[in-house]
Design a protein around this motif. Structure first.
Motif, PDB file in Angstrom:
ATOM      1  N   ARG A  38       0.842  -1.210   0.000  1.00 42.73           N
ATOM      2  CA  ARG A  38       0.000   0.000   0.000  1.00 42.73           C
ATOM      3  C   ARG A  38       0.874   1.255   0.000  1.00 42.73           C
ATOM      4  O   ARG A  38       0.642   2.204  -0.753  1.00 42.73           O
ATOM      5  CB  ARG A  38      -0.919  -0.034   1.208  1.00 42.73           C
ATOM      6  CG  ARG A  38      -1.935   1.057   1.242  1.00 42.73           C
ATOM      7  CD  ARG A  38      -2.864   0.834   2.416  1.00 42.73           C
ATOM      8  NE  ARG A  38      -3.855   1.878   2.456  1.00 42.73           N
ATOM      9  CZ  ARG A  38      -4.714   2.028   3.417  1.00 42.73           C
ATOM     10  NH1 ARG A  38      -4.733   1.184   4.422  1.00 42.73           N
ATOM     11  NH2 ARG A  38      -5.572   3.011   3.391  1.00 42.73           N
ATOM     12  N   ALA A  39       1.899   1.249   0.837  1.00 39.18           N
ATOM     13  CA  ALA A  39       2.835   2.382   0.888  1.00 39.18           C
ATOM     14  C   ALA A  39       3.616   2.486  -0.425  1.00 39.18           C
ATOM     15  O   ALA A  39       3.898   3.591  -0.899  1.00 39.18           O
ATOM     16  CB  ALA A  39       3.790   2.229   2.069  1.00 39.18           C
ATOM     17  N   ALA A  40       3.959   1.337  -1.020  1.00 37.87           N
ATOM     18  CA  ALA A  40       4.680   1.343  -2.301  1.00 37.87           C
ATOM     19  C   ALA A  40       3.830   2.014  -3.378  1.00 37.87           C
ATOM     20  O   ALA A  40       4.341   2.817  -4.170  1.00 37.87           O
ATOM     21  CB  ALA A  40       5.037  -0.080  -2.719  1.00 37.87           C
ATOM     22  N   THR A  41       2.540   1.699  -3.387  1.00 36.77           N
ATOM     23  CA  THR A  41       1.637   2.322  -4.357  1.00 36.77           C
ATOM     24  C   THR A  41       1.557   3.825  -4.128  1.00 36.77           C
ATOM     25  O   THR A  41       1.626   4.614  -5.073  1.00 36.77           O
ATOM     26  CB  THR A  41       0.232   1.690  -4.264  1.00 36.77           C
ATOM     27  OG1 THR A  41       0.345   0.294  -4.542  1.00 36.77           O
ATOM     28  CG2 THR A  41      -0.732   2.339  -5.240  1.00 36.77           C
ATOM     29  N   GLY A  64       8.092  -4.826   5.109  1.00 34.20           N
ATOM     30  CA  GLY A  64       7.324  -5.543   6.127  1.00 34.20           C
ATOM     31  C   GLY A  64       7.301  -4.839   7.469  1.00 34.20           C
ATOM     32  O   GLY A  64       6.851  -3.708   7.573  1.00 34.20           O
ATOM     33  N   ALA A  65       7.797  -5.496   8.499  1.00 32.24           N
ATOM     34  CA  ALA A  65       7.689  -5.011   9.880  1.00 32.24           C
ATOM     35  C   ALA A  65       8.458  -3.715  10.113  1.00 32.24           C
ATOM     36  O   ALA A  65       9.523  -3.492   9.536  1.00 32.24           O
ATOM     37  CB  ALA A  65       8.198  -6.083  10.830  1.00 32.24           C
ATOM     38  N   PHE A  88      10.997   4.801   4.492  1.00 29.28           N
ATOM     39  CA  PHE A  88       9.792   5.455   4.985  1.00 29.28           C
ATOM     40  C   PHE A  88       9.067   4.526   5.942  1.00 29.28           C
ATOM     41  O   PHE A  88       8.798   3.377   5.615  1.00 29.28           O
ATOM     42  CB  PHE A  88       8.851   5.823   3.828  1.00 29.28           C
ATOM     43  CG  PHE A  88       9.370   6.930   2.972  1.00 29.28           C
ATOM     44  CD1 PHE A  88       9.163   8.243   3.329  1.00 29.28           C
ATOM     45  CD2 PHE A  88      10.074   6.651   1.813  1.00 29.28           C
ATOM     46  CE1 PHE A  88       9.648   9.280   2.539  1.00 29.28           C
ATOM     47  CE2 PHE A  88      10.555   7.670   1.013  1.00 29.28           C
ATOM     48  CZ  PHE A  88      10.342   8.986   1.387  1.00 29.28           C
ATOM     49  N   LEU A  89       8.777   5.033   7.136  1.00 27.86           N
ATOM     50  CA  LEU A  89       7.968   4.322   8.121  1.00 27.86           C
ATOM     51  C   LEU A  89       6.698   5.123   8.343  1.00 27.86           C
ATOM     52  O   LEU A  89       6.715   6.354   8.272  1.00 27.86           O
ATOM     53  CB  LEU A  89       8.707   4.204   9.450  1.00 27.86           C
ATOM     54  CG  LEU A  89       9.954   3.326   9.475  1.00 27.86           C
ATOM     55  CD1 LEU A  89      10.709   3.518  10.782  1.00 27.86           C
ATOM     56  CD2 LEU A  89       9.572   1.874   9.304  1.00 27.86           C
ATOM     57  N   ASP A  90       5.592   4.423   8.646  1.00 28.00           N
ATOM     58  CA  ASP A  90       4.394   5.186   8.980  1.00 28.00           C
ATOM     59  C   ASP A  90       4.465   5.600  10.440  1.00 28.00           C
ATOM     60  O   ASP A  90       5.387   5.226  11.167  1.00 28.00           O
ATOM     61  CB  ASP A  90       3.116   4.412   8.641  1.00 28.00           C
ATOM     62  CG  ASP A  90       2.948   3.147   9.469  1.00 28.00           C
ATOM     63  OD1 ASP A  90       3.441   3.103  10.612  1.00 28.00           O
ATOM     64  OD2 ASP A  90       2.327   2.206   8.963  1.00 28.00           O
TER      65      ASP A  90
END
Length: 113
Positions: A38-41, A64-65, A88-90
């Protein structure tokens, strides 16, 4: 490089850029690590909107994690990768964990605290 106006010379291009233009295989100039597909998109869409050329010169890699992302971020900060890399981390991590690791909420090392 071939374009509408014909063939033109490109100066200052990286070896990866030249290799990508010479064959059909991608040779990215930088790696962008994100938590999931989702983040890649989302990152792909942002890069394509800003400059499609940047997207074609980057490799987006889901990892992943968040703990893996944290380790990748430390490696990128210490320049342990063969090419420029971004992680990038959320913001799902508690703010305390960001501060304990010297990171801002944007994943960058904070300079003051």
């Amino acid at each position: 490089m071939d374009g509408i106006a014909g063939t033109t010379a490109v100066t200052g291009g990286s070896p990866e850029f030249a290799m990508t233009r010479m064959d059909e295989e991608q040779h990215p100039e930088c790696d962008v690590y994100v938590e999931d597909n989702r983040a890649a998109t989302m990152v792909s869409e942002v890069l394509a909107n800003v400059d499609r050329n940047i997207l074609s010169r980057s490799k987006i890699i889901p990892f992943g994690a968040a703990s893996v992302g944290k380790a990748l971020g430390q490696m990128a900060h210490n320049k342990r990768f063969p090419r420029p890399s971004l992680v990038f981390l959320d913001k799902a991590l508690p703010r305390r964990q960001w501060q304990e690791n010297g990171l801002s909420s944007h994943g960058r090392r904070s300079s003051g605290s």
